[in-house]
Write a protein that holds these residues in place. Structure first.
Motif, mmCIF file in Angstrom:
data_model
loop_
_atom_site.group_PDB
_atom_site.id
_atom_site.type_symbol
_atom_site.label_atom_id
_atom_site.label_comp_id
_atom_site.label_asym_id
_atom_site.label_seq_id
_atom_site.Cartn_x
_atom_site.Cartn_y
_atom_site.Cartn_z
ATOM 1 N N ILE A 16 0.884 -1.161 0.000
ATOM 2 C CA ILE A 16 0.000 0.000 0.000
ATOM 3 C C ILE A 16 0.929 1.220 0.000
ATOM 4 O O ILE A 16 1.280 1.776 1.038
ATOM 5 C CB ILE A 16 -0.939 -0.022 1.227
ATOM 6 N N ALA A 23 -4.211 5.592 1.006
ATOM 7 C CA ALA A 23 -4.061 4.279 1.637
ATOM 8 C C ALA A 23 -5.383 3.527 1.630
ATOM 9 O O ALA A 23 -5.439 2.342 1.264
ATOM 10 C CB ALA A 23 -3.538 4.434 3.063
ATOM 11 N N PHE A 58 -5.735 0.900 10.845
ATOM 12 C CA PHE A 58 -5.127 0.200 9.712
ATOM 13 C C PHE A 58 -4.907 -1.286 10.009
ATOM 14 O O PHE A 58 -4.963 -2.111 9.094
ATOM 15 C CB PHE A 58 -3.837 0.882 9.280
ATOM 16 N N ILE A 60 2.517 4.767 -0.499
ATOM 17 C CA ILE A 60 2.149 6.180 -0.372
ATOM 18 C C ILE A 60 3.362 7.021 -0.772
ATOM 19 O O ILE A 60 4.322 7.156 -0.005
ATOM 20 C CB ILE A 60 1.731 6.529 1.077
ATOM 21 N N LYS A 78 -3.809 9.337 3.935
ATOM 22 C CA LYS A 78 -4.769 8.367 4.469
ATOM 23 C C LYS A 78 -5.808 8.016 3.418
ATOM 24 O O LYS A 78 -6.197 6.839 3.281
ATOM 25 C CB LYS A 78 -5.444 8.909 5.731
ATOM 26 N N PRO A 93 0.112 7.922 6.344
ATOM 27 C CA PRO A 93 -1.325 7.875 6.623
ATOM 28 C C PRO A 93 -1.689 7.798 8.108
ATOM 29 O O PRO A 93 -2.859 8.002 8.465
ATOM 30 C CB PRO A 93 -1.779 6.604 5.890
ATOM 31 N N MET A 104 1.884 -1.422 4.511
ATOM 32 C CA MET A 104 1.767 -0.023 4.105
ATOM 33 C C MET A 104 3.148 0.599 3.989
ATOM 34 O O MET A 104 3.879 0.698 4.982
ATOM 35 C CB MET A 104 0.916 0.760 5.106
#
Length: 420
Positions: free
Chosen positions: A104, A119, A177, A106, A116, A166, A161
């Protein structure tokens, strides 16, 4: 039973070949080598199917976002079978990949309040794929999930992530999360964020972890999310090791020994400390992560090509630049590393920290055109297993590298959270 027969066959074939004292022709040694190699390749393919293979970092979600992915069961090209990118179901099954951690991702450019939202969007994509194609994929949040899916022939989709942006400075977002299926968080990416300093940034905002970053490590331990130290600065790494109560991972990093000065990879001392922590470094397959000489050659080629384009008044984005770029690379082919170098990195980690502290973190779909010869997509893990067999790694060693080492860390993090 099949495995026993094959394993017993290998030494028999080798023995028969070496007992031939009167070669029929001068090619006899080559034929002998070919027989041995064929047996190693067969065993490698067998082990790839017998053992669970997990990969710490595959950038499929962001690639699909860039391609304007839309979930449509009638269109089975992505991610069941496609010629695009490095990952799909068909190639993964061929290569024996069972648990690719979906990144994920970012980008640092999203650290402006949009992190966020992005994500959540990418998590929705992964969970949507699993919900729409349940005969192919299932979300996994533990090693037990992966084992159950493996028995059913389903590929697990655990999620990590990449970039903790996020979290947005709110500890409650760690649980948020976790509930959404995130199993690890890479603390930062290409720039310092509100958690820590990045290996790619020269700012040194905090000299390692921020005050919030220290608190975040505690919360991740408490909630049961693995701490990922890929992308962090050296001082951040040492502070994380000191702070974390459980082993940590490097989801997609390699050994700095072969890429001097490249802080994104881990130094020998860092690898030793990671081993003492009980953690695992998952080797990145990108050619520039594997070999500093390849990185230098690619940087030189990039500089030369940039100068040529500038002389013609072009940028890389211009349509007219495509012909110039193609012509340049036809005369100056890109340099690549190879599967042997991936094995060298594994050897180095084993020498420094032991067999229990190394795994696979390819960065498929994340390192573009720099994948090494022999590991161009998820169908080719058996090539690496074959090289490890040639180097004398045991079946047990290979199973640890494929998944058991990461499963040990993952489970220990979950167990700690359950008790605390």
């Amino acid at each position: 039973m099949l495995r026993i027969i094959i394993l017993l066959t290998i030494p028999v074939l080798i023995s028969c070949a070496t007992k031939s004292k009167v070669p029929l022709n001068n090619d006899a040694p080559l034929l002998e080598d070919a027989m041995i190699q064929n047996d190693v390749d067969k065993k490698a393919n067998m082990l790839a199917q017998e053992y669970i293979i997990t990969d710490g970092h595959i950038d499929l979600p962001y690639r699909l976002k860039v391609k304007n992915f839309k979930l449509d069961r009638e269109y089975m090209g992505i991610p069941v079978e496609t010629d695009e990118g490095d990952f799909d179901f068909v190639r993964a099954k061929k290569g024996g990949l069972n648990a690719p951690f979906m990144s994920i991702f970012i980008p640092s450019s999203y650290q402006d309040g949009r992190a966020k939202y992005l994500a959540d969007t990418l998590i929705n994509m992964v969970t949507g794929i699993a919900a729409e194609l349940p005969e192919y994929y299932a979300i996994a949040t533990s090693p037990d999930d992966v084992r159950q899916h493996f028995k059913k022939g389903i590929i697990s989709l655990p999620m990590g992530m990449e970039n903790g942006a996020p979290i947005e400075g709110k500890l409650e977002n760690v649980q948020y999360f976790k509930d959404r299926g995130i199993s690890y968080i890479t603390l930062t990416h290409g720039k310092d964020n509100h958690i820590c300093d990045s290996s790619y940034d020269t700012t040194g905002t905090y000299g390692g972890l921020s005050e919030f970053g220290y608190t975040l490590i505690e919360e991740m331990n408490k909630v049961g999310i693995m701490v990922d130290i890929s992308h962090v600065s050296d001082n951040t790494f040492y502070q994380v090791i000191e702070k974390s109560k459980v082993p940590v991972i490097a989801s997609h990093s390699s050994a700095r020994k072969y890429t001097p000065g490249f802080e994104r990879n881990m130094s020998d001392d860092m690898i030793k400390k990671l081993g003492e922590n009980g953690g695992v470094i998952q080797i990145n397959f990108g050619s520039t992560f594997l070999d500093g000489k390849v990185a230098d050659e690619r940087n030189k080629a990039r500089t030369d090509l940039t100068n040529i384009l500038e002389e013609k008044g072009l940028s890389y984005r211009d349509d007219a630049a495509e012909e110039v770029i193609d012509a340049y690379y036809s005369k100056n082919p890109l340099a690549f590393s190879d599967v042997d170098m991936v094995a060298n990195h594994i050897d180095n980690v084993v020498k420094l920290a032991g067999i229990d502290h190394v795994g696979l973190g390819s960065d498929f779909d994340g390192v573009g055109d720099s994948l090494p010869t022999g590991l161009k997509d998820v169908s080719e893990y058996p090539n690496l297993i074959a090289e490890l067999l040639r180097r004398g790694y045991s079946d047990e060693d290979i199973e640890k590298i494929c998944s058991k080492n990461v499963f040990r860390v993952w489970q220990s993090v979950l167990d700690y959270a359950e008790k605390n």
